[in-house]
Design an enzyme around this catalytic site. Structure first.
Site, PDB file in Angstrom:
ATOM      1  CB  CYS A  91      27.423  -6.868 -15.682  1.00 41.62           C
ATOM      2  SG  CYS A  91      26.263  -8.120 -15.085  1.00 41.62           S
ATOM      3  CB  CYS A 105      28.214 -10.434 -16.252  1.00 42.81           C
ATOM      4  SG  CYS A 105      26.600  -9.727 -16.627  1.00 42.81           S
ATOM      5  CG  ASP A 106      32.064  -9.627 -16.350  1.00 46.25           C
ATOM      6  OD1 ASP A 106      31.859 -10.696 -16.944  1.00 46.25           O
ATOM      7  OD2 ASP A 106      31.892  -8.510 -16.875  1.00 46.25           O
TER       8      ASP A 106
END
Length: 312
Positions: free
Chosen positions: A136, A139-140
């Protein structure tokens, strides 16, 4: 065999399932939550979550899920260990089967999530979730400012991930096993035109290499046409080859799309073709797949279940 009929059974304990548990418990519905093989969901495998509202310094993924579980428990949520393998939604109360166990419920909220497809190469699982391997970019991605990263895949998702990562990374290597992208024409054109993205065609990843501290530092790859092996230095390895929705045991009863995701009723994110049965989170959402959107869907499903039960 359990003869007791529950008001609501929630299947799954990720952000979506636990949020549904908090709401239904506060509504005095005394929910039973069934945990599967990964209690807490995918976030328990993530070392740091920076984009969930309310945590300005970020929060450990396991701690976030533990907090949600404690919050649900505080209001009376009960938990049971079971992996549902069959259901009968033909009549109320609905029946859920887990091996030789049987559960009955007036309403059901399914929050079983989706599992990311992984490459299955050495080093991948060891460095997944906090040590450089992720699925992701949203997300990251911010963890890899001014670093070289790798994206593996060739569809729209891989292109979206690669383009998103150009905001942070110094360079993005997009590794694809074919000689042309499978993505839509517009997405492919944008990807190929970006100065930060370098295509690595006809190539497969053989291994994720770790440094002395156990963090990803490179990938070993092989060109499928020439057979030549090489290494690409990168701190972040983003796997973007799709997800598998955990919907199998319910697919005979509930409508799903071509990819196997639950297909909610028109005009709703959580209502299904069966009254009193709701879906929430990544098992029904293949667009956003975020902790906060999953939690929002869990809230919706809980409120819908509460209102439906009040009408019966």
């Amino acid at each position: 065999m359990s003869a007791e009929v529950e008001n609501v059974i929630i299947i799954g304990t990720g952000c979506s399932g636990l949020t549904a548990a908090i709401y239904t418990a506060r509504a005095n519905l005394n929910p039973l939550v069934l945990e599967g093989t990964l209690p807490g969901g995918q976030l328990t495998q993530t070392s740091e979550v920076e984009n969930f509202p309310g945590f300005p310094e970020g929060i450990d993924g396991f701690m976030l899920m533990d907090n949600l579980r404690k919050q649900a428990t505080r209001f009376g949520t009960r938990f049971g260990q079971a992996t549902i393998d069959d259901v009968d939604f033909s009549q109320s109360p609905y029946t859920l089967k887990a091996g030789d166990k049987e559960y009955k419920a007036k309403s059901v909220i399914i929050s079983t999530g989706a599992s990311p497809r992984l490459l299955g190469v050495p080093g991948e699982k060891e460095m997944f979730g906090g040590k450089g391997v992720t699925t992701c970019a949203t997300c990251d991605g911010a963890f890899y400012r001014n670093m070289d990263v790798v994206v593996v895949g060739g569809g729209d998702t891989a292109c979206e991930e690669a383009l998103f990562l150009t905001r942070f990374a110094s360079k993005v290597y997009l590794i694809h096993r074919r000689d042309e992208l499978r993505a839509s024409k517009l997405m492919a054109e944008r990807t190929l035109a970006h100065e930060k993205i370098e295509m690595v065609w006809d190539t497969v990843v053989d291994e994720v290499v770790a440094d002395e501290q156990g963090f990803a530092t490179a990938v070993k790859v092989t060109n499928r046409k020439s057979g030549e092996s090489s290494s690409i230095d990168a701190k972040g390895i983003f796997i973007a080859i799709g997800h598998i929705p955990n919907t199998g045991p319910f697919a005979k009863e509930l409508e799903t799309d071509d990819e196997g995701y639950f297909k909610p009723k028109l005009g709703s994110q959580v209502q299904t073709n069966i009254p009193g049965v709701y879906v929430s989170g990544d098992c029904a959402d293949h667009v956003y797949r975020q902790a906060i959107t999953a939690a929002g869907m869990g809230c919706q499903a809980a409120i819908e279940a509460e209102r439906w039960l009040a009408e019966q």
